[in-house]
Design a protein around this motif. Sequence first.
Motif, mmCIF file in Angstrom:
data_model
loop_
_atom_site.group_PDB
_atom_site.id
_atom_site.type_symbol
_atom_site.label_atom_id
_atom_site.label_comp_id
_atom_site.label_asym_id
_atom_site.label_seq_id
_atom_site.Cartn_x
_atom_site.Cartn_y
_atom_site.Cartn_z
ATOM 1 N N ARG A 58 -4.066 -19.176 -36.097
ATOM 2 C CA ARG A 58 -2.599 -20.442 -36.104
ATOM 3 C C ARG A 58 -2.337 -19.813 -35.247
ATOM 4 O O ARG A 58 -1.218 -19.790 -34.547
ATOM 5 C CB ARG A 58 -1.595 -20.622 -36.934
ATOM 6 N N VAL A 59 -2.001 -18.240 -35.670
ATOM 7 C CA VAL A 59 -0.888 -17.449 -34.309
ATOM 8 C C VAL A 59 -1.699 -17.263 -32.969
ATOM 9 O O VAL A 59 -0.781 -17.054 -32.243
ATOM 10 C CB VAL A 59 -0.218 -15.528 -35.471
ATOM 11 N N GLY A 60 -2.784 -16.629 -32.843
ATOM 12 C CA GLY A 60 -3.436 -16.954 -31.877
ATOM 13 C C GLY A 60 -3.153 -18.288 -31.131
ATOM 14 O O GLY A 60 -2.992 -17.764 -29.573
ATOM 15 N N GLY A 61 -3.274 -19.607 -31.041
ATOM 16 C CA GLY A 61 -3.622 -20.682 -30.731
ATOM 17 C C GLY A 61 -1.615 -20.853 -30.610
ATOM 18 O O GLY A 61 -1.772 -21.841 -29.093
ATOM 19 N N LEU A 105 0.071 -18.450 -29.707
ATOM 20 C CA LEU A 105 0.329 -17.295 -28.451
ATOM 21 C C LEU A 105 0.771 -18.069 -27.052
ATOM 22 O O LEU A 105 0.261 -18.219 -26.062
ATOM 23 C CB LEU A 105 -0.275 -16.442 -28.704
ATOM 24 N N LYS A 106 -0.767 -18.492 -27.422
ATOM 25 C CA LYS A 106 -1.691 -18.796 -26.314
ATOM 26 C C LYS A 106 -0.318 -20.087 -25.307
ATOM 27 O O LYS A 106 -0.876 -19.901 -24.549
ATOM 28 C CB LYS A 106 -3.095 -19.469 -26.314
ATOM 29 N N GLN A 107 -0.650 -20.947 -26.545
ATOM 30 C CA GLN A 107 0.795 -22.019 -25.781
ATOM 31 C C GLN A 107 1.777 -21.373 -25.567
ATOM 32 O O GLN A 107 1.933 -21.926 -24.058
ATOM 33 C CB GLN A 107 0.204 -22.920 -27.257
ATOM 34 N N ARG A 108 2.321 -20.989 -25.662
ATOM 35 C CA ARG A 108 3.551 -20.684 -25.223
ATOM 36 C C ARG A 108 3.392 -19.394 -24.283
ATOM 37 O O ARG A 108 4.285 -19.480 -23.473
ATOM 38 C CB ARG A 108 4.286 -19.875 -26.268
ATOM 39 N N GLN A 109 2.059 -18.711 -24.024
ATOM 40 C CA GLN A 109 1.872 -18.041 -22.431
ATOM 41 C C GLN A 109 1.459 -19.008 -21.760
ATOM 42 O O GLN A 109 2.424 -18.947 -20.896
ATOM 43 C CB GLN A 109 0.589 -17.141 -22.916
ATOM 44 N N ILE A 152 7.410 -16.208 -31.641
ATOM 45 C CA ILE A 152 6.547 -16.872 -30.099
ATOM 46 C C ILE A 152 7.916 -17.463 -29.815
ATOM 47 O O ILE A 152 7.968 -18.218 -28.337
ATOM 48 C CB ILE A 152 5.375 -17.701 -30.830
ATOM 49 N N ALA A 153 7.988 -18.558 -30.627
ATOM 50 C CA ALA A 153 9.019 -19.786 -30.480
ATOM 51 C C ALA A 153 10.163 -19.128 -29.332
ATOM 52 O O ALA A 153 11.394 -20.188 -28.805
ATOM 53 C CB ALA A 153 9.849 -20.678 -31.192
ATOM 54 N N GLY A 154 10.714 -17.760 -30.238
ATOM 55 C CA GLY A 154 12.081 -17.606 -29.336
ATOM 56 C C GLY A 154 11.962 -16.591 -28.384
ATOM 57 O O GLY A 154 12.881 -15.945 -27.875
ATOM 58 N N ALA A 155 10.121 -16.541 -28.094
ATOM 59 C CA ALA A 155 10.320 -15.283 -26.200
ATOM 60 C C ALA A 155 10.855 -16.722 -25.516
ATOM 61 O O ALA A 155 9.951 -17.398 -25.549
ATOM 62 C CB ALA A 155 8.788 -15.253 -27.192
ATOM 63 N N THR A 156 11.375 -16.212 -24.363
ATOM 64 C CA THR A 156 11.777 -16.668 -23.351
ATOM 65 C C THR A 156 11.429 -16.304 -21.775
ATOM 66 O O THR A 156 11.259 -16.426 -21.238
ATOM 67 C CB THR A 156 13.660 -16.569 -23.072
#
Length: 364
Positions: free
Chosen positions: A83-86, A88-92, A32-36
């Motif tokens: 944790r994963v869902g949160g 994802l939401k933050q990165r989006q 998730i952190a690496g998604a640009t």
Amino acid sequence: MSGPNTQYDPVEVSALDPAAIDQAVQDALSAIAGATSLDDLKTVRTAHQGDRSPLALANREIGALPPTAKAEAGKRVGQARGRVGGALKQRQAELESERDERILVEEAVDVTMLPGRRPLGRRHPIELMGERIADIMVGLGWEVAEGPEVEAEWFTFDALNFDADHPARQMQDTFYVDPPENGLVLRTHTSPVQARSMLERGAPLYIACIGRVFRTDELDATHMPAFHQIEGLAVDEGLTMADLKGTLDRLATELFGEGIVTRLRPSYFPFTEPSAEMDLRCFVCGGTDPDCRACSGTGWIEWGGCGMVNQNVLRACDVDPEKYTGFAFGMGVDRALMFRTGQSDMREMIEGDVRFNAQFGMEI
């Protein structure tokens, strides 16, 4: 009867191993952190939150556990998925914010700028070339004449001294209008206008005809089945080949610039006698390059045919050959455009690509 297995340990199910769940969460957070971009994040979501993701598979195993083990395993998997869902939401939200800021910069509109004009169409360069030639001839004191494109065979051939068995009459050279016995053709040259003008107006006469003509040529880089010609006819007392040469030299100079060198080369046409071909000194190599593609190494480029009007043509058109003489010439407008612009393929002129017309503007 034995009771339920209250000692069942969910750790023994590999998918529910706390270490495996923690590793799945770490992998997801790293991806998730690496998604640009939002597209990258969509791929990450499918891999770590989809039906085949490690956490989804672990969640399925909970249903097979005994009641006493379900609560603890469900809590563990639920926290991991949360944790994963949160993340994802933050990165989006972050990527959407970056996208919106970028769009504001890239698609900014200056509302104070004057609106751009709609691109205007342009007239075809062949038409402009024809008008330029007409202006030159009018400047020399000539008139512009017109005639039909569907013409009588008599005006196209008989009046111009073509024999009955002349090859140009054959259907492999001329487009005949059905039924052929009616004697109507698509004119193969603009010379019928000359015959019509002599019959209608008599002599003296100085006319230029510019128009489309048709021949059964295969379409290639230097030939077209429909193309454009400029033909000139002068009938008056005392006209000679010198008058013809002077007229053509003036026309060539106006079209191609001062210093253009011309020559007359003996030839044959049924409607002129004597007849000649008009050549131009190669304006690419100047006659010095034996490998020049423009002139094939000859130093000269053929421009058109010309000559003194045959007395049989004058008689057929009710002009007294004892009193009047005349000269005529014919050149291709399309070829003149190629000479002036350096175009090497005639097909570019008729393909309808607006980019071809746009490069010439309103003046050529």
